[in-house]
Write an enzyme that holds these catalytic residues in place. Structure first.
Site, PDB file in Angstrom:
ATOM      1  N   TYR A 176       0.836  -1.203   0.000  1.00 34.67           N
ATOM      2  CA  TYR A 176       0.000   0.000   0.000  1.00 34.67           C
ATOM      3  C   TYR A 176       0.871   1.253   0.000  1.00 34.67           C
ATOM      4  O   TYR A 176       0.641   2.191  -0.774  1.00 34.67           O
ATOM      5  CB  TYR A 176      -0.918  -0.026   1.222  1.00 34.67           C
ATOM      6  CG  TYR A 176      -1.929   1.096   1.253  1.00 34.67           C
ATOM      7  CD1 TYR A 176      -3.086   1.031   0.482  1.00 34.67           C
ATOM      8  CD2 TYR A 176      -1.736   2.213   2.067  1.00 34.67           C
ATOM      9  CE1 TYR A 176      -4.027   2.055   0.514  1.00 34.67           C
ATOM     10  CE2 TYR A 176      -2.659   3.237   2.105  1.00 34.67           C
ATOM     11  CZ  TYR A 176      -3.805   3.157   1.338  1.00 34.67           C
ATOM     12  OH  TYR A 176      -4.726   4.173   1.375  1.00 34.67           O
ATOM     13  N   LYS A 212       1.103   4.201  -2.970  1.00 29.86           N
ATOM     14  CA  LYS A 212       0.763   5.602  -2.725  1.00 29.86           C
ATOM     15  C   LYS A 212       1.970   6.519  -2.915  1.00 29.86           C
ATOM     16  O   LYS A 212       1.826   7.656  -3.380  1.00 29.86           O
ATOM     17  CB  LYS A 212       0.174   5.758  -1.323  1.00 29.86           C
ATOM     18  CG  LYS A 212      -1.164   5.049  -1.135  1.00 29.86           C
ATOM     19  CD  LYS A 212      -2.216   5.533  -2.119  1.00 29.86           C
ATOM     20  CE  LYS A 212      -3.591   4.918  -1.834  1.00 29.86           C
ATOM     21  NZ  LYS A 212      -4.642   5.436  -2.742  1.00 29.86           N
TER      22      LYS A 212
END
Length: 255
Positions: free
Chosen positions: A161, A165
């Site tokens: 994740y 990002k």
């Protein structure tokens, strides 16, 4: 060269066409609702079969299209359908995303690639096609990427994740550099934990208490707070803001 446009201080979005990925739930749904309230014609994108019905619940100026955003060919087709139906695309909000809470030692290749496919690759290719439409129309535009505080600092058990990002923040800066000349601004919003239905289950108990202790305001964010920031970045009041990452974390990043 882009030109300054005088704007009304209420920063309405009347006459603008906005596309919001991940608009069927969570932050994306809240953003779609706020953009609609500001006067924009909004099209939400979602994988769920009930996407068109969810759009109707948000108001008469909101419609929905069923789309798996990782299917890049289908995504390009849908964006051009929206252009044909609405005349243009003025605003793109990349809000669709998937979580991943697996430690670096344990994550499998399939999981890692899936997270990057949704959170990074799909967001870029949606932006690429929307950018082509905006440049061809010659009216400028707004691209807003929903990133995360996990993209700017390490978050335990969030390796995939965080990587996705961080990559999205890099994409944001590069698009801002390349497309600013066309009057297209590209910005990101990086929230800390936001109380979406998806995050409530994960951020609870001892895990939540530990995170809250690190945030100076001692609470998590709410979806409409992120939506309000997106509405501002979509407006003409933000036309000189380009390549910026708006961190909404209650002061977490200053500690």
């Amino acid at each position: 060269m882009s030109e300054y446009k005088k704007f009304d201080y209420d920063m309405r979005l009347d006459g603008k066409v906005a596309v919001v990925s991940g608009g069927t739930s969570g932050i994306g749904k809240s953003i779609a609702e706020v953009l609609s309230c500001r006067g924009a014609k909004v099209v939400i994108l979602g994988r769920r079969p009930e996407t068109p019905e969810i759009a109707k619940e948000l108001g008469c100026s909101v419609s929905g299209k069923i789309l798996d955003i990782t299917d890049h060919q289908a995504a390009r087709k849908v964006l051009h359908e929206i252009e044909a139906e609405c005349g243009t695309i003025d605003i793109l909000v990349n809000s669709a995303g998937v979580p991943s809470g697996i430690p670096a030692l344990d994550i499998e290749e399939e999981e890692f690639e899936h997270v990057l496919s949704v959170n990074l690759e799909a967001a870029f290719f949606l932006a690429q096609e929307a950018g082509k439409i905006m440049i061809a129309k010659g009216n400028g535009g707004r691209i807003i990427n929903i990133a995360s505080d996990a993209g700017i600092s390490a978050v335990e058990n969030h390796i995939a994740y965080s990587a996705s990002k961080a990559g999205l923040l890099s994409v944001t800066r590069t698009l801002a550099l390349e497309w600013g000349q066309y009057g297209i601004t590209t910005n990101a919003i990086s929230p800390t934990v936001v109380m979406t239905p998806m995050s409530r289950a994960y951020w609870s108990g001892e895990r939540a208490e530990k995170k809250l202790a690190q945030i100076p305001v001692h609470r998590f964010g709410e979806m409409d707070e992120i939506a309000a920031a997106a509405a501002f970045l979509a407006s003409d009041g933000a036309q000189m803001i380009n390549g910026h990452n708006l961190v909404i974390d209650g002061g977490l990043s200053i500690c």
